[in-house]
Motif scaffolding. Sequence first.
Motif, short mmCIF file in Angstrom:
data_model
loop_
_atom_site.label_atom_id
_atom_site.label_comp_id
_atom_site.label_asym_id
_atom_site.label_seq_id
_atom_site.Cartn_x
_atom_site.Cartn_y
_atom_site.Cartn_z
N ILE A 161 46.69 26.38 43.18
CA ILE A 161 45.94 26.85 44.34
C ILE A 161 45.09 28.05 43.93
O ILE A 161 45.38 28.74 42.96
N ASN A 162 44.04 28.27 44.69
CA ASN A 162 43.23 29.48 44.57
C ASN A 162 43.34 30.25 45.88
O ASN A 162 43.39 29.65 46.96
N LEU A 163 43.37 31.56 45.76
CA LEU A 163 43.26 32.45 46.92
C LEU A 163 42.00 33.27 46.71
O LEU A 163 41.74 33.76 45.61
N TYR A 164 41.22 33.40 47.77
CA TYR A 164 40.01 34.22 47.73
C TYR A 164 40.20 35.31 48.78
O TYR A 164 40.52 35.02 49.94
N VAL A 165 40.00 36.55 48.36
CA VAL A 165 40.22 37.69 49.24
C VAL A 165 39.00 38.60 49.16
O VAL A 165 38.53 38.93 48.07
N VAL A 166 38.52 39.05 50.32
CA VAL A 166 37.46 40.05 50.36
C VAL A 166 38.13 41.41 50.51
O VAL A 166 38.86 41.64 51.48
N PHE A 167 37.88 42.29 49.54
CA PHE A 167 38.46 43.63 49.60
C PHE A 167 37.62 44.51 50.52
O PHE A 167 36.39 44.60 50.37
N GLU A 168 38.28 45.13 51.48
CA GLU A 168 37.60 45.90 52.52
C GLU A 168 36.75 47.03 51.94
O GLU A 168 35.63 47.25 52.38
N GLU A 169 37.29 47.76 50.96
CA GLU A 169 36.58 48.92 50.42
C GLU A 169 35.26 48.54 49.77
O GLU A 169 34.23 49.17 49.99
N SER A 170 35.26 47.49 48.96
CA SER A 170 34.07 47.10 48.21
C SER A 170 33.27 46.00 48.89
O SER A 170 32.08 45.83 48.61
N GLY A 171 33.92 45.21 49.74
CA GLY A 171 33.26 44.07 50.35
C GLY A 171 33.11 42.90 49.40
O GLY A 171 32.48 41.90 49.72
N LYS A 172 33.72 43.01 48.21
CA LYS A 172 33.60 41.96 47.21
C LYS A 172 34.75 40.97 47.31
O LYS A 172 35.87 41.34 47.60
N THR B 51 23.83 28.45 43.49
CA THR B 51 24.82 29.38 42.96
C THR B 51 25.27 30.34 44.05
O THR B 51 26.45 30.59 44.24
N LEU B 52 24.32 30.90 44.78
CA LEU B 52 24.68 31.81 45.87
C LEU B 52 25.44 31.08 46.97
O LEU B 52 26.37 31.61 47.53
N GLY B 53 25.04 29.85 47.24
CA GLY B 53 25.70 29.09 48.29
C GLY B 53 27.16 28.82 47.99
O GLY B 53 27.98 28.77 48.89
N PHE B 54 27.50 28.64 46.71
CA PHE B 54 28.88 28.33 46.35
C PHE B 54 29.70 29.57 45.98
O PHE B 54 30.88 29.47 45.73
N ALA B 55 29.05 30.72 45.90
CA ALA B 55 29.76 31.94 45.49
C ALA B 55 30.68 32.45 46.59
O ALA B 55 31.65 33.12 46.31
N GLN B 56 30.39 32.16 47.82
CA GLN B 56 31.16 32.67 48.94
C GLN B 56 32.22 31.65 49.34
O GLN B 56 31.88 30.57 49.79
N ASN B 57 33.49 32.01 49.19
CA ASN B 57 34.59 31.10 49.50
C ASN B 57 35.39 31.53 50.71
O ASN B 57 36.39 30.91 51.03
N THR B 58 34.99 32.61 51.34
CA THR B 58 35.70 33.12 52.50
C THR B 58 34.79 33.05 53.73
O THR B 58 33.57 32.97 53.60
N LEU B 59 35.41 33.05 54.88
CA LEU B 59 34.69 33.05 56.15
C LEU B 59 35.09 34.26 56.97
O LEU B 59 36.17 34.83 56.77
N ASN B 60 34.24 34.61 57.92
CA ASN B 60 34.54 35.72 58.83
C ASN B 60 34.96 35.18 60.18
O ASN B 60 34.39 34.21 60.68
N TYR B 61 35.95 35.81 60.78
CA TYR B 61 36.43 35.43 62.10
C TYR B 61 35.39 35.82 63.14
O TYR B 61 34.78 36.89 63.06
#
Length: 158
Positions: free
Chosen positions: A139-150, A12-22
């Motif tokens: 399509i899906n878009l996944y975005v990490v919000f800077e303020e919350s990190g979520k 579950t944790l492995g699939f929860a993250q859909n974004t990558l960091n540069y």
Amino acid sequence: MKKLVVFLLFTTLGFAQNTLNYNDEKGSPKATLQDVKWIVGNWTGEALGGICQETWSEPIGNTMMFNFKLVVDEKVVFYELGHIIEKDKTLLLQLKHFDVDLKGWEKAEVSENFELVKVTPTHAYFDKFTFEKISDNEINLYVVFEESGKEMKFNFKK
């Protein structure tokens, strides 16, 4: 039983993250707008308490331009304008935010920039911002919000 719980938690944790960091050391891979042309279209979805509309243009002039609008209770909350641009043999996502009166949130000379991390036939991973092709009409878009990190998921359909 403990092994099953650990396995389920890990998957579950492995699939929860859909974004990558540069990663500055790795840089961005080579890519062209043809690699992400599947994003082109008029998309609509529900998120942020309202209706989201996003329109992506065909590639021309080394860019694919987009506009985004959030409407809550029949009132526009904000807009985004931006593009994916071919630059230095890779892609860069840039955007700016505007309020309902078209006053920019960022300074005039500043945009939010998201470097390309990885591209596949069904995914375009920019720094903390991912496009995922589900089908030609979804399509899906996944975005990490800077303020919350979520990470937040936006689901769009044509």
